[in-house]
Scaffold this active site. Structure first.
Site, PDB file in Angstrom:
ATOM      1  CG  HIS A  93     -23.602  38.345  -4.295  1.00 23.83           C
ATOM      2  ND1 HIS A  93     -23.357  38.846  -5.554  1.00 23.83           N
ATOM      3  CD2 HIS A  93     -22.398  38.067  -3.764  1.00 23.83           C
ATOM      4  CE1 HIS A  93     -22.055  38.856  -5.763  1.00 23.83           C
ATOM      5  NE2 HIS A  93     -21.448  38.387  -4.699  1.00 23.83           N
ATOM      6  CD  GLU A 141     -18.898  40.853  -2.311  1.00 26.17           C
ATOM      7  OE1 GLU A 141     -17.931  40.093  -2.281  1.00 26.17           O
ATOM      8  OE2 GLU A 141     -19.886  40.645  -3.036  1.00 26.17           O
ATOM      9  N   GLY A 181     -12.879  41.962  -5.865  1.00 29.87           N
ATOM     10  CA  GLY A 181     -11.550  42.094  -6.440  1.00 29.87           C
ATOM     11  C   GLY A 181     -10.410  41.503  -5.622  1.00 29.87           C
TER      12      GLY A 181
HETATM   13  O1  G3P Z   1     -19.144  37.195  -3.551  1.00 30.03           O
HETATM   14  C1  G3P Z   1     -17.846  37.578  -3.854  1.00 30.03           C
HETATM   15  C2  G3P Z   1     -17.774  38.401  -5.058  1.00 30.03           C
HETATM   16  O2  G3P Z   1     -18.847  39.161  -5.386  1.00 30.03           O
HETATM   17  C3  G3P Z   1     -16.460  39.031  -5.307  1.00 30.03           C
HETATM   18  O3  G3P Z   1     -16.114  38.570  -6.562  1.00 30.03           O
HETATM   19  O4  G3P Z   1     -14.595  37.868  -8.297  1.00 30.03           O
HETATM   20  O5  G3P Z   1     -14.373  40.123  -7.282  1.00 30.03           O
HETATM   21  O6  G3P Z   1     -13.759  38.112  -5.958  1.00 30.03           O
HETATM   22  P1  G3P Z   1     -14.613  38.685  -7.051  1.00 30.03           P
END
Ligand code: G3P
Length: 227
Positions: A93, A141, A181
């Protein structure tokens, strides 16, 4: 294991640890049952066992170390995840990057335990490289969108499509997830329109004042229009 449609990473948000982690997991299970949308949950490692005992939805670790049981201090092994009822782990991650050799070993060891591996990557090229390790899934991501509430499916649709096409054309059996996001039902709907197999999200649920409503909204976004 069949990959869930929506995986909720609870991170280390204060609103989503301890008993709250169990509550959110129960809500995800409940909403999943009502809507037919499959949820998975990734609580903090401290909470993972308690959550796995309480719910039937798949529970994932947020990180795993590619180590065998034995003389190890401060590690969590793939074997331990299996023994505690988890179904797999996120790997690499953006908030817990690993060396490539460790990513490779973690994928292999999880596979050996019959567990799912979800390798996170920050761009389409890295996603393709991750897919070559043959994990269960890669999760694209873009780090700059994580936690912003600006969805990758709206802000970077071309990068999501590029990731889906690149991975599918070479490694058909590797599922593609996108995250960062993702906050609304519309964000989820767009992600699925771009061809991903699942979405990964965190703050929208973990920090929601009313997590049940938010889970329901997200689930509706994952449902095909005829549902
Ligand atoms: O692992 C999911 C994450 O990194 C995304 O975070 O808060 O943008 O949904 P968020």
């Amino acid at each position: 294991m069949i990959l869930p449609d929506i995986i909720v990473n609870l991170k280390l948000y204060r609103e989503a640890i301890g008993q709250r982690a169990v509550q959110i997991a129960r809500l995800a299970e409940e909403v999943g049952r009502e809507t037919g949308v499959a949820f998975g949950i990734a609580p903090s490692l401290m909470d993972a066992w308690a959550v796995a005992r309480e719910v039937d939805i798949p529970v994932f670790a947020q990180h795993v170390d590619p180590v065998e049981p034995g003389a190890r201090t401060g590690h969590v092994s793939p074997r331990l995840l299996r023994e505690y009822g988890l179904k797999g782990s996120l790997i690499n991650h953006s908030e817990r990057r690993m060396r490539l050799a460790d990513v490779r070993a973690a994928v292999r060891m999880l596979r050996g335990e019959g567990l799912a591996s979800i390798v996170c990557a920050g761009d389409p090229e890295e996603s393709l490289a991750a897919a070559a390790l043959k994990p269960t899934a890669v999760a694209f991501e873009p780090p700059e969108l994580i936690g912003t509430g600006v969805s990758v499916s709206k802000a970077r649709p071309e990068a999501v499509t590029r990731t889906v096409n690149a991975v599918r054309s070479k490694f058909e059996e590797v599922a593609v997830i996108c995250g960062a996001g993702v906050s609304t039902g519309e964000d989820v709907r767009r992600a699925f329109e771009l061809g991903v197999d699942a979405v990964l999200l965190a703050s929208a649920v973990a920090r929601a004042p009313r997590p049940r409503e938010k889970l329901l909204e997200l689930a509706r976004g994952a449902m095909a229009p005829e549902d």
